[in-house]
Design a protein around this motif. Structure first.
Motif, PDB file in Angstrom:
ATOM      1  N   THR A 152       0.838  -1.166   0.012  1.00 19.53           N
ATOM      2  CA  THR A 152      -0.145  -0.016  -0.042  1.00 19.53           C
ATOM      3  C   THR A 152       0.985   1.105   0.343  1.00 19.53           C
ATOM      4  OG1 THR A 152      -1.849  -1.149   0.924  1.00 19.53           O
ATOM      5  CG2 THR A 152      -1.748   1.177   1.312  1.00 19.53           C
ATOM      6  N   GLU A 187      -0.652  -7.933   3.873  1.00 14.01           N
ATOM      7  CA  GLU A 187      -1.780  -7.189   3.253  1.00 14.01           C
ATOM      8  C   GLU A 187      -2.405  -8.183   2.417  1.00 14.01           C
ATOM      9  OE1 GLU A 187      -0.653  -3.193   1.646  1.00 14.01           O
ATOM     10  OE2 GLU A 187       1.064  -3.241   3.019  1.00 14.01           O
ATOM     11  N   THR A 189      -4.796  -7.485   0.027  1.00 18.79           N
ATOM     12  CA  THR A 189      -5.118  -6.832  -1.165  1.00 18.79           C
ATOM     13  C   THR A 189      -4.117  -7.113  -2.177  1.00 18.79           C
ATOM     14  OG1 THR A 189      -6.121  -4.977   0.168  1.00 18.79           O
ATOM     15  CG2 THR A 189      -5.645  -4.589  -2.183  1.00 18.79           C
ATOM     16  N   ASP A 215      -3.327  -2.051   4.554  1.00 19.04           N
ATOM     17  CA  ASP A 215      -4.031  -1.811   3.592  1.00 19.04           C
ATOM     18  C   ASP A 215      -5.611  -1.741   3.773  1.00 19.04           C
ATOM     19  OD1 ASP A 215      -4.025  -4.589   4.403  1.00 19.04           O
ATOM     20  OD2 ASP A 215      -4.799  -5.366   2.422  1.00 19.04           O
ATOM     21  N   LEU A 216      -5.842  -2.449   4.941  1.00 13.86           N
ATOM     22  CA  LEU A 216      -7.228  -2.359   5.424  1.00 13.86           C
ATOM     23  C   LEU A 216      -7.713  -0.867   6.301  1.00 13.86           C
ATOM     24  CD1 LEU A 216      -8.265  -5.953   6.258  1.00 13.86           C
ATOM     25  CD2 LEU A 216      -8.550  -4.671   3.849  1.00 13.86           C
ATOM     26  N   ALA A 218      -5.974   1.597   5.540  1.00  9.46           N
ATOM     27  CA  ALA A 218      -5.986   2.727   4.397  1.00  9.46           C
ATOM     28  C   ALA A 218      -7.477   2.814   3.780  1.00  9.46           C
ATOM     29  CB  ALA A 218      -5.060   2.602   3.424  1.00  9.46           C
ATOM     30  N   SER A 219      -8.165   1.629   3.695  1.00 12.32           N
ATOM     31  CA  SER A 219      -9.460   1.803   3.102  1.00 12.32           C
ATOM     32  C   SER A 219     -10.677   1.635   4.230  1.00 12.32           C
ATOM     33  CB  SER A 219      -9.678   0.391   2.172  1.00 12.32           C
ATOM     34  OG  SER A 219      -9.611  -0.897   3.022  1.00 12.32           O
ATOM     35  N   LEU A 220     -10.293   1.312   5.398  1.00 10.53           N
ATOM     36  CA  LEU A 220     -11.577   1.091   6.337  1.00 10.53           C
ATOM     37  C   LEU A 220     -11.345   2.124   7.526  1.00 10.53           C
ATOM     38  CD1 LEU A 220     -12.287  -2.742   5.915  1.00 10.53           C
ATOM     39  CD2 LEU A 220     -13.356  -0.776   4.766  1.00 10.53           C
ATOM     40  N   ALA A 224     -11.286  -1.401  10.061  1.00 19.74           N
ATOM     41  CA  ALA A 224     -10.203  -2.354   9.839  1.00 19.74           C
ATOM     42  C   ALA A 224     -10.147  -3.673  10.717  1.00 19.74           C
ATOM     43  CB  ALA A 224      -8.944  -1.843   9.449  1.00 19.74           C
TER      44      ALA A 224
END
Length: 336
Positions: A152, A187, A189, A215-216, A218-220, A224
């Motif tokens: 990420t 990660e 992803t 990664d999670l 960053a997105s959630l 996460a």
């Protein structure tokens, strides 16, 4: 035929004896009987996949002693942590190739440190080629357990790790499934992206004993899931069909209490096996500094404790693969 003992993976080669990720470290791992070796990959400024434990390289190379690179020292945020040093993404591969490997833990492993400054750092392609050559030379199938680092973070710099890894594996003849390849990351992803590209490999999700995946996060954000939650039955259910297995911090198996006494084996190995997933564990090291409290001996942090007893608990838990810094000791305990 099914394996009767865990896959013995030379963790960055044989770093108990030689500076990690050096050519001699990998060569020694196979000479000592390892089934596979684990290169960690990061990226250079010009997109070359470089084999280093981290993208910050002052602890594993001579970069800090190179006056021509003094102005490259900087501070960055990598996966939420502020780190000061020299970073691979600020150097071209031609520049990195002039650096030499150093022992990361010289106080604990002074013998390994006697090999400092003798060997250049390697690219992923170098490791893939040397493993293929070692397989032919030794007449046995040897594998690569490829760990993708900071996907990420590098994505934020404009690099697609999945694309770079796919291209390198194809160019090196490792993308056809003919050679034993495992791909792992903290990660999920990037693992999914590589799987979607059709790279035949065993996909392993690395789990820390604490924290959340970058990664999670960053997105959630705060939603996460933690690594520990992912290792629970409901978390493992969500991984079925997504990855082939998990690789856990050995403490997640040993389950030490507050007094440093192992209460395991925990349920994580059995829970994953019940869902058809493999379980690897990291990292089995014999020095007191790395053992659960009850297995430590006198003699200081660098002395060997009762590692046979600790590793025996891990072996008896039924793991499918184990990362070791001393492959000869790993062979004795896990294959003997």
């Amino acid at each position: 035929m099914p394996r009767t003992s865990p896959l013995i993976i030379g963790h960055r080669g044989a770093p108990g004896y030689r500076p990690e990720h050096s050519r001699s470290s990998y060569d020694l791992a196979f000479a000592m009987g390892a089934d596979a070796v684990e290169p960690d990959v990061v990226i250079s400024r010009d997109g070359v996949l470089v084999v280093r434990h981290e993208n910050e390289i002052s602890g594993t190379t001579d970069v800090a002693d190179r006056p021509e690179y003094a102005n490259r020292r900087t501070t960055k945020i990598v996966d939420g942590a502020e780190i000061t040093g020299w970073f691979t993404e600020d150097f071209t591969w031609d520049e990195l190739s002039t650096l030499r490997c150093r022992e990361r833990l010289p106080a604990l492993r002074p013998s390994s440190a006697t090999f400092d400054d003798q060997q250049p750092i390697l690219r992923l392609r170098d490791v893939l080629d040397l493993v293929r050559a070692a397989s032919l030379e030794r007449g046995r199938e040897l594998g690569v357990v490829l760990e993708i680092k900071h996907a990420t973070y590098f994505d934020g710099l404009g690099w697609d790790m999945a694309e770079l890894v796919e291209t390198e594996l194809a160019d090196a003849g490792w993308a056809s499934g003919q050679l034993p390849l495992t791909i792992e990351a903290f990660e999920s992803t990037v693992l999914g992206r590589l799987r979607e590209r059709g790279i035949p490999a065993v996909y392993i999700y690395l789990l820390e004993a604490a924290g959340r995946p970058a990664d999670l996060l960053a997105s959630l954000g705060a939603a996460a899931p933690t690594y520990r939650r992912t290792a629970q039955p409901a978390g493992l259910d969500a991984l079925v069909g997504v990855v082939d297995g998990i690789s856990v911090d050995k403490r997640m198996i040993l389950a030490p209490d507050k007094l440093g006494r192992a209460t395991g084996p925990s349920a994580v190995v059995g829970d994953a096996h019940a869902r058809g997933m493999r379980v690897f564990t990291w990292t089995c090291r014999p020095e007191n500094a790395f053992l659960v409290g009850q297995f430590r001996s006198r003699g200081g942090s660098g002395a060997f404790g009762d590692y046979e007893a600790e590793w025996g608990m891990i072996r008896d838990a039924g793991v499918d693969g184990v990362f070791v810094d001393h492959p000869d000791l790993g062979v004795d305990v896990f294959r003997g």
